[in-house]
Design a protein around this motif. Structure first.
Motif, PDB file in Angstrom:
ATOM      1  N   PHE A 144     -57.803   2.677   9.979  1.00  0.00           N
ATOM      2  CA  PHE A 144     -58.439   1.678  10.836  1.00  0.00           C
ATOM      3  C   PHE A 144     -57.368   0.972  11.654  1.00  0.00           C
ATOM      4  N   ILE A 145     -57.527   1.011  12.970  1.00  0.00           N
ATOM      5  CA  ILE A 145     -56.626   0.299  13.873  1.00  0.00           C
ATOM      6  C   ILE A 145     -57.439  -0.777  14.578  1.00  0.00           C
ATOM      7  N   ARG A 146     -56.971  -2.005  14.492  1.00  0.00           N
ATOM      8  CA  ARG A 146     -57.707  -3.139  15.051  1.00  0.00           C
ATOM      9  C   ARG A 146     -57.136  -3.547  16.417  1.00  0.00           C
ATOM     10  N   ASP A 147     -58.046  -3.782  17.358  1.00  0.00           N
ATOM     11  CA  ASP A 147     -57.724  -4.390  18.646  1.00  0.00           C
ATOM     12  C   ASP A 147     -56.539  -3.714  19.338  1.00  0.00           C
ATOM     13  N   THR A 148     -56.750  -2.498  19.799  1.00  0.00           N
ATOM     14  CA  THR A 148     -55.703  -1.756  20.489  1.00  0.00           C
ATOM     15  C   THR A 148     -56.185  -1.319  21.871  1.00  0.00           C
ATOM     16  N   ASP A 149     -55.263  -0.871  22.704  1.00  0.00           N
ATOM     17  CA  ASP A 149     -55.575  -0.330  24.024  1.00  0.00           C
ATOM     18  C   ASP A 149     -56.129   1.080  23.807  1.00  0.00           C
ATOM     19  N   LEU A 150     -57.444   1.234  23.918  1.00  0.00           N
ATOM     20  CA  LEU A 150     -58.096   2.496  23.586  1.00  0.00           C
ATOM     21  C   LEU A 150     -57.764   3.605  24.586  1.00  0.00           C
ATOM     22  N   ILE A 151     -57.560   3.249  25.857  1.00  0.00           N
ATOM     23  CA  ILE A 151     -57.238   4.250  26.872  1.00  0.00           C
ATOM     24  C   ILE A 151     -55.860   4.846  26.594  1.00  0.00           C
ATOM     25  N   THR A 152     -54.893   3.985  26.290  1.00  0.00           N
ATOM     26  CA  THR A 152     -53.545   4.466  25.977  1.00  0.00           C
ATOM     27  C   THR A 152     -53.557   5.318  24.715  1.00  0.00           C
ATOM     28  N   PHE A 153     -54.251   4.856  23.678  1.00  0.00           N
ATOM     29  CA  PHE A 153     -54.289   5.614  22.434  1.00  0.00           C
ATOM     30  C   PHE A 153     -54.942   6.979  22.659  1.00  0.00           C
ATOM     31  N   ALA A 154     -56.010   7.010  23.452  1.00  0.00           N
ATOM     32  CA  ALA A 154     -56.692   8.273  23.718  1.00  0.00           C
ATOM     33  C   ALA A 154     -55.765   9.254  24.426  1.00  0.00           C
ATOM     34  N   ARG A 175     -43.773   5.008  29.086  1.00  0.00           N
ATOM     35  CA  ARG A 175     -43.882   4.754  30.523  1.00  0.00           C
ATOM     36  C   ARG A 175     -44.695   5.848  31.209  1.00  0.00           C
ATOM     37  N   LEU A 176     -44.487   7.092  30.792  1.00  0.00           N
ATOM     38  CA  LEU A 176     -45.273   8.190  31.347  1.00  0.00           C
ATOM     39  C   LEU A 176     -46.756   7.982  31.062  1.00  0.00           C
ATOM     40  N   VAL A 177     -47.076   7.610  29.825  1.00  0.00           N
ATOM     41  CA  VAL A 177     -48.467   7.378  29.445  1.00  0.00           C
ATOM     42  C   VAL A 177     -49.060   6.239  30.269  1.00  0.00           C
ATOM     43  N   ARG A 178     -48.278   5.193  30.493  1.00  0.00           N
ATOM     44  CA  ARG A 178     -48.768   4.065  31.284  1.00  0.00           C
ATOM     45  C   ARG A 178     -49.063   4.506  32.712  1.00  0.00           C
ATOM     46  N   ARG A 179     -48.167   5.290  33.301  1.00  0.00           N
ATOM     47  CA  ARG A 179     -48.393   5.769  34.661  1.00  0.00           C
ATOM     48  C   ARG A 179     -49.657   6.607  34.756  1.00  0.00           C
ATOM     49  N   GLU A 180     -49.814   7.534  33.816  1.00  0.00           N
ATOM     50  CA  GLU A 180     -50.946   8.450  33.866  1.00  0.00           C
ATOM     51  C   GLU A 180     -52.263   7.728  33.603  1.00  0.00           C
ATOM     52  N   THR A 181     -52.271   6.785  32.669  1.00  0.00           N
ATOM     53  CA  THR A 181     -53.515   6.052  32.410  1.00  0.00           C
ATOM     54  C   THR A 181     -53.840   5.110  33.565  1.00  0.00           C
ATOM     55  N   ASP A 182     -52.820   4.540  34.204  1.00  0.00           N
ATOM     56  CA  ASP A 182     -53.063   3.743  35.414  1.00  0.00           C
ATOM     57  C   ASP A 182     -53.746   4.603  36.465  1.00  0.00           C
ATOM     58  N   GLY A 194     -57.666   4.329  38.083  1.00  0.00           N
ATOM     59  CA  GLY A 194     -57.702   3.991  39.498  1.00  0.00           C
ATOM     60  C   GLY A 194     -56.749   2.904  39.916  1.00  0.00           C
ATOM     61  N   LYS A 195     -55.753   2.623  39.085  1.00  0.00           N
ATOM     62  CA  LYS A 195     -54.766   1.598  39.407  1.00  0.00           C
ATOM     63  C   LYS A 195     -53.511   2.262  39.934  1.00  0.00           C
ATOM     64  N   SER A 196     -52.943   1.716  40.994  1.00  0.00           N
ATOM     65  CA  SER A 196     -51.737   2.299  41.579  1.00  0.00           C
ATOM     66  C   SER A 196     -50.587   2.211  40.585  1.00  0.00           C
ATOM     67  N   PRO A 197     -50.010   3.371  40.196  1.00  0.00           N
ATOM     68  CA  PRO A 197     -48.924   3.363  39.206  1.00  0.00           C
ATOM     69  C   PRO A 197     -47.598   2.953  39.821  1.00  0.00           C
TER      70      PRO A 197
END
Length: 300
Positions: free
Chosen positions: A11-21, A272-279, A283-286
């Motif tokens: 069980f992981i509580r309160d995380t960034d689900l997009i990044t984890f996915a 950082r790569l994951v952040r860029r790709e999820t951005d 639809g957020k400019s990386p």
């Protein structure tokens, strides 16, 4: 990196689900070919609950409701995945911030979810059809099964219809069972769980190095193209650093030795790569700014 068996439920509580996915597609194995479809399924889901099924070579995301609908693709995946190590990941989003979903996550062996689905299957009561002229109606399953193939092909669209009262009962059940599983689960951090999952991926390499993080070929190539941190090829003689130009001139394709890794000190480049790709996916400019020097993630 630590090696220890995974408990049945995490069980992981309160995380960034997009990044984890996203990281589920590169740290437990190479699932990059399915990442665009799966992340879009998670991002565009209008409900709070999604489920991902991870087999040996494939991963499938969908609204959790379709895990229990007998006509759903996710339901079919649950009952046709025969890989003994298959896992289920249950995402529950409770808020969105800056285009990202945040909430809780459960990881369990697939059979735990499968047993609950067996006891709570939702069956369709009819079929919603839309004619070419825009008219809509709901027909019985009996009529649907007696229709000729050319009649079905002539429809503009169609989909199975489920009893709304039964769906409401299922939603209540799912909320209750989620809370029950959380009470039975072993609480952990997202970083810790990713590390444990990656341990299995590294152990499956031909020439593993358990002091490093294994990454798929596609991720290795992206990191070399950005030249943010060293990437290593796993060889019989030990990890060998790859020159960034290799990603351009040779594309990293070898007949053998196609397994790659980064050191824990350089894992910040993966973040950082994951952040860029999820951005990009939300639809957020990386940002492509390269840091002055690599830095490790303090949580790892």
């Amino acid at each position: 990196m630590r090696e220890e068996p995974l408990p049945q439920i995490y069980f992981i509580r309160d995380t960034d689900l997009i990044t984890f996915a996203y990281e589920l597609h590169i740290l437990p194995g190479d699932f990059l070919r399915e990442i665009e479809f799966n992340l879009q399924s998670l991002i565009t889901n209008t409900g709070p609950d999604s489920i991902a099924i991870m087999g040996k070579n494939h991963m499938w995301f969908s609204d959790s409701l379709f895990a229990y609908c007998s006509t759903g693709d996710l339901y079919q995946m649950i009952f046709t995945t025969e890989y003994l190590g298959a896992r289920a990941f249950l995402f529950h989003a409770d808020r969105k911030e800056d285009g990202r979903a945040y909430g809780d996550l459960l990881m369990m062996d697939l059979d735990t979810l499968r047993q609950d689905v067996k006891r709570n299957i939702l069956y369709p009561e009819g079929v919603n059809i839309e004619l070419k002229d825009g008219r809509t109606e709901t027909i019985s399953l009996k009529k649907w099964h007696t229709m000729e193939l050319h009649e079905k092909d002539a429809l503009k669209s169609w989909g199975f219809s489920y009893n709304l009262e039964q769906v409401a009962k299922w939603r209540n059940h799912y909320s209750v069972v989620l809370n029950y599983w959380k009470e039975q689960a072993f609480a952990y951090t997202s970083e810790g769980l990713e590390e444990l999952l990656n341990t299995g991926y590294m152990a499956a390499a031909q020439y593993p190095d358990m002091d490093m993080y294994r990454i798929p070929l596609g991720t290795a190539k992206q990191m070399l193209l950005y030249d943010e941190a060293p990437v290593y090829r796993l060889l019989p003689s030990g990890p060998e650093k790859i020159h960034p130009i290799t990603a351009v001139t040779k594309g990293l394709w070898y007949e053998s030795f196609r397994e790659f890794a980064v050191t824990p000190e350089d894992f910040g480049a993966v973040d950082r790569l994951v952040r860029r790709e999820t951005d990009r996916l939300i639809g957020k400019s990386p940002s492509f700014q390269k840091p002055e020097k690599p830095y490790p993630d303090p949580e790892r």
